[in-house]
Write a protein that holds these residues in place. Structure first.
Motif, short mmCIF file in Angstrom:
data_model
loop_
_atom_site.label_atom_id
_atom_site.label_comp_id
_atom_site.label_asym_id
_atom_site.label_seq_id
_atom_site.Cartn_x
_atom_site.Cartn_y
_atom_site.Cartn_z
N LEU A 176 16.41 -3.90 3.24
CA LEU A 176 16.18 -3.28 1.92
C LEU A 176 15.20 -2.12 2.01
O LEU A 176 15.39 -1.09 1.36
CB LEU A 176 15.64 -4.32 0.93
N MET A 177 14.16 -2.27 2.82
CA MET A 177 13.21 -1.18 2.99
C MET A 177 13.89 0.02 3.64
O MET A 177 13.71 1.15 3.21
CB MET A 177 12.01 -1.65 3.83
N PHE A 178 14.69 -0.24 4.67
CA PHE A 178 15.43 0.82 5.35
C PHE A 178 16.34 1.57 4.38
O PHE A 178 16.34 2.80 4.34
CB PHE A 178 16.23 0.21 6.50
N ILE A 179 17.07 0.83 3.56
CA ILE A 179 17.98 1.44 2.58
C ILE A 179 17.18 2.26 1.57
O ILE A 179 17.59 3.36 1.19
CB ILE A 179 18.84 0.36 1.89
N ASP A 180 16.04 1.72 1.14
CA ASP A 180 15.20 2.46 0.19
C ASP A 180 14.72 3.78 0.81
O ASP A 180 14.70 4.81 0.12
CB ASP A 180 14.01 1.59 -0.21
N PHE A 181 14.36 3.76 2.09
CA PHE A 181 13.95 4.99 2.77
C PHE A 181 15.10 6.00 2.83
O PHE A 181 14.90 7.20 2.68
CB PHE A 181 13.44 4.70 4.18
N LEU A 182 16.30 5.50 3.11
CA LEU A 182 17.46 6.41 3.19
C LEU A 182 17.77 7.08 1.85
O LEU A 182 18.26 8.21 1.82
CB LEU A 182 18.70 5.65 3.67
N LYS A 183 17.47 6.40 0.76
CA LYS A 183 17.74 6.93 -0.58
C LYS A 183 16.75 8.03 -1.00
O LYS A 183 17.03 8.81 -1.90
CB LYS A 183 17.70 5.81 -1.62
N LYS A 184 15.60 8.05 -0.35
CA LYS A 184 14.58 9.04 -0.70
C LYS A 184 15.01 10.42 -0.26
O LYS A 184 15.53 10.61 0.83
CB LYS A 184 13.23 8.70 -0.06
N LYS A 185 14.75 11.39 -1.11
CA LYS A 185 15.05 12.77 -0.75
C LYS A 185 13.94 13.28 0.17
O LYS A 185 12.76 13.05 -0.09
CB LYS A 185 15.13 13.64 -2.00
N GLY A 235 0.79 -1.23 0.00
CA GLY A 235 0.00 0.00 0.00
C GLY A 235 0.82 1.27 0.00
O GLY A 235 0.27 2.37 0.03
N SER A 236 2.13 1.13 -0.05
CA SER A 236 3.01 2.29 0.05
C SER A 236 3.40 2.85 -1.31
O SER A 236 3.67 2.11 -2.25
CB SER A 236 4.29 1.90 0.81
N ASN A 237 3.43 4.17 -1.38
CA ASN A 237 3.93 4.85 -2.58
C ASN A 237 5.36 5.33 -2.37
O ASN A 237 5.96 5.91 -3.27
CB ASN A 237 3.04 6.04 -2.93
N VAL A 238 5.88 5.11 -1.19
CA VAL A 238 7.21 5.60 -0.83
C VAL A 238 8.30 4.60 -1.23
O VAL A 238 9.42 5.00 -1.54
CB VAL A 238 7.28 5.89 0.69
N ILE A 239 7.99 3.33 -1.25
CA ILE A 239 8.98 2.29 -1.54
C ILE A 239 9.02 2.05 -3.04
O ILE A 239 7.97 1.95 -3.70
CB ILE A 239 8.62 0.99 -0.80
N SER A 240 10.22 1.96 -3.60
CA SER A 240 10.35 1.75 -5.04
C SER A 240 9.81 0.38 -5.44
O SER A 240 9.81 -0.56 -4.64
CB SER A 240 11.82 1.86 -5.47
#
Length: 130
Positions: free
Chosen positions: A118-127, A58-63
């Protein structure tokens, strides 16, 4: 992919409730208290990861790439981790000795950890949104 993740999360949650009820009511007379507690650990981790997949789907934040990787890591991780725990807890009820495949339990746990990482890393990559 989101639809697949959400459907899978729903099924995992449903199965968790069924297995939890079975463990609480059906297994108590058949296996030891320690084995029931072990079984409940498998149920608990399955439910935690059903919630994780609901969030991910349901998230739009995760790639999308991370969602796909997480999905497969969680599925295989749960199969190895919770699945082997279910087998080990009910080992006395079956003709198969689940202790021979007990080594997959920590492998499954590691796969679940990698999914969260992987989710944590994806969050860190977000501006950050300012």
């Amino acid at each position: 992919m989101n639809r697949t993740i959400l459907i899978t999360a729903s099924i995992l949650g449903l199965i968790s409730i069924v297995l939890g009820a079975f463990g609480a009511h059906g297994l108590k007379a058949l296996i030891s208290v320690e084995a029931v507690q072990t079984f409940e650990t498998g149920v608990r981790y399955q439910m935690y990861h059903a919630f994780l997949l609901l969030f991910v789907g349901g998230s739009n934040v995760i790639s999308e790439k991370t969602k796909t990787k997480m999905f497969y890591l969680v599925i295989v991780g749960l199969l190895f981790f919770s699945g082997s725990i279910y087998g080990l807890a009910t080992n006395t009820l079956t003709g198969f000795d689940f202790k021979t495949i007990g080594f997959i339990t920590p492998i499954g746990g590691l796969l679940l950890i990698v999914a969260w990482l992987l989710m944590f890393i994806d969050f860190l990559k977000k501006k950050p949104i300012v």
